[in-house]
Write an enzyme that holds these catalytic residues in place. Sequence first.
Site, mmCIF file in Angstrom:
data_model
loop_
_atom_site.group_PDB
_atom_site.id
_atom_site.type_symbol
_atom_site.label_atom_id
_atom_site.label_comp_id
_atom_site.label_asym_id
_atom_site.label_seq_id
_atom_site.Cartn_x
_atom_site.Cartn_y
_atom_site.Cartn_z
ATOM 1 N N ASN A 9 -4.541 -6.456 -3.925
ATOM 2 C CA ASN A 9 -4.606 -5.853 -5.260
ATOM 3 C C ASN A 9 -3.952 -6.829 -6.233
ATOM 4 O O ASN A 9 -2.737 -6.968 -6.247
ATOM 5 C CB ASN A 9 -3.867 -4.506 -5.246
ATOM 6 C CG ASN A 9 -3.820 -3.867 -6.616
ATOM 7 O OD1 ASN A 9 -4.442 -4.340 -7.558
ATOM 8 N ND2 ASN A 9 -3.068 -2.774 -6.720
ATOM 9 N N LYS A 11 -3.808 -6.697 -9.411
ATOM 10 C CA LYS A 11 -3.229 -6.066 -10.600
ATOM 11 C C LYS A 11 -3.636 -6.843 -11.866
ATOM 12 O O LYS A 11 -4.748 -7.379 -11.901
ATOM 13 C CB LYS A 11 -1.714 -5.924 -10.427
ATOM 14 C CG LYS A 11 -1.371 -5.238 -9.090
ATOM 15 C CD LYS A 11 0.071 -4.837 -8.926
ATOM 16 C CE LYS A 11 0.259 -4.164 -7.569
ATOM 17 N NZ LYS A 11 1.626 -3.691 -7.336
ATOM 18 N N HIS A 94 -3.500 4.432 -7.570
ATOM 19 C CA HIS A 94 -2.348 3.539 -7.410
ATOM 20 C C HIS A 94 -1.144 4.096 -8.176
ATOM 21 O O HIS A 94 -1.295 4.657 -9.265
ATOM 22 C CB HIS A 94 -2.697 2.130 -7.905
ATOM 23 C CG HIS A 94 -1.676 1.132 -7.476
ATOM 24 N ND1 HIS A 94 -0.479 0.988 -8.145
ATOM 25 C CD2 HIS A 94 -1.639 0.291 -6.417
ATOM 26 C CE1 HIS A 94 0.245 0.065 -7.517
ATOM 27 N NE2 HIS A 94 -0.438 -0.372 -6.465
ATOM 28 N N GLU A 96 0.999 2.752 -9.960
ATOM 29 C CA GLU A 96 1.146 2.259 -11.332
ATOM 30 C C GLU A 96 0.237 3.029 -12.291
ATOM 31 O O GLU A 96 0.587 3.267 -13.441
ATOM 32 C CB GLU A 96 0.876 0.745 -11.372
ATOM 33 C CG GLU A 96 2.038 -0.020 -10.740
ATOM 34 C CD GLU A 96 1.656 -1.285 -10.001
ATOM 35 O OE1 GLU A 96 0.564 -1.833 -10.232
ATOM 36 O OE2 GLU A 96 2.464 -1.726 -9.153
ATOM 37 N N GLU A 166 1.502 3.925 0.042
ATOM 38 C CA GLU A 166 2.339 2.939 -0.638
ATOM 39 C C GLU A 166 3.583 3.629 -1.173
ATOM 40 O O GLU A 166 3.553 4.192 -2.288
ATOM 41 C CB GLU A 166 1.566 2.305 -1.804
ATOM 42 C CG GLU A 166 0.302 1.576 -1.376
ATOM 43 C CD GLU A 166 -0.098 0.507 -2.388
ATOM 44 O OE1 GLU A 166 -0.144 -0.657 -1.988
ATOM 45 O OE2 GLU A 166 -0.328 0.822 -3.560
ATOM 46 N N GLY A 172 6.613 -4.044 -5.004
ATOM 47 C CA GLY A 172 7.121 -5.098 -5.873
ATOM 48 C C GLY A 172 8.632 -5.231 -5.866
ATOM 49 O O GLY A 172 9.203 -5.909 -6.709
ATOM 50 N N SER A 212 5.420 -4.537 -0.525
ATOM 51 C CA SER A 212 6.157 -5.741 -0.130
ATOM 52 C C SER A 212 5.764 -6.274 1.246
ATOM 53 O O SER A 212 6.622 -6.763 1.994
ATOM 54 C CB SER A 212 7.667 -5.488 -0.213
ATOM 55 O OG SER A 212 8.046 -5.189 -1.547
HETATM 56 P P1 13P Z 1 3.551 -5.549 -3.513
HETATM 57 O O1 13P Z 1 2.891 -6.071 -2.257
HETATM 58 O O2 13P Z 1 3.700 -6.580 -4.577
HETATM 59 O O3 13P Z 1 4.801 -4.798 -3.205
HETATM 60 O O4 13P Z 1 2.521 -4.472 -4.143
HETATM 61 C C1 13P Z 1 1.962 -3.505 -3.334
HETATM 62 C C2 13P Z 1 0.905 -2.816 -4.100
HETATM 63 O O5 13P Z 1 1.175 -2.157 -5.089
HETATM 64 C C3 13P Z 1 -0.485 -2.976 -3.658
HETATM 65 O O6 13P Z 1 -1.327 -2.082 -4.317
#
Ligand code: 13P
Length: 249
Positions: A9, A11, A94, A96, A166, A172, A212
């Site tokens: 992803n 983003k 997601h 976010e 997740e 992140g 992560s």
């Molecule tokens: P990270 O791997 O940067 O923690 O992000 C995970 C994520 O949100 C994948 O959709």
Amino acid sequence: MRNKIVAGNWKMNKNLSETESLLRELSAKLPDTDAEVMVAPTFVNLSGAVHCLESSIIQVIAQNMHFAESGAFTGEISADMLLNIEVDTVIIGHSERRALFGETDEILAKKVKAALAKNMRVMFCFGEELGDRKSENQFNIVESQLKNALFNLDADSWSRLVLAYEPVWAIGTGETASPEQAQEMHAFIRNTISQTYSADIAERVSILYGGSVKPSNAKEIFSKPDVDGGLIGGASLVADDFVGIIKSI
Ligand code: 13P
């Protein structure tokens, strides 16, 4: 046998030329794998990515879509628009999108339904926040996220669903759920689906872990029996790291 999947992803990262150069590097370094490999660049670069990956096994997927067919929804993208550029899989839910853009379970349920109605595949994301885990409420949260967005679907729809657990506190942050925590939650999810639908549906659905994941921890997380792959954020933006993760599956 369930599909193994490693998805990146991206983003809101990478312009078009950066997208093309990362995809070229990834294609060149891609190891032999039984897993499905997917990347989700930002909307404006989806078409370019599809073009760039014409002869590759890497699939291009979208990060989001709107639930309406078309109309006065400034800034939004429909399922038909994605399908028209040969993108037939979409990430929905997601954290976010939930936290920063106000997407509720109700909105997500509509999006899932709209995508499935168009025969798209849906990668549905969900997971608890840190406070939920600290208060040992993570199973209730996850169960309600699944119930509100997915458990009204008919059994046939499940063949086009992929789940991505997740935990928000691991996204992140550099902090990963331990392989045991991931396995415990994935087993819980599978068991909940089994009780709501059937053991057969639960056995077939791929459940990815996200938060992560790095080349250094991927192998141990992926070794757990109910973890069928990963949804990768930061590490999917660096070809060698993403390739290292794909090699771990
Ligand atoms: P990270 O791997 O940067 O923690 O992000 C995970 C994520 O949100 C994948 O959709």
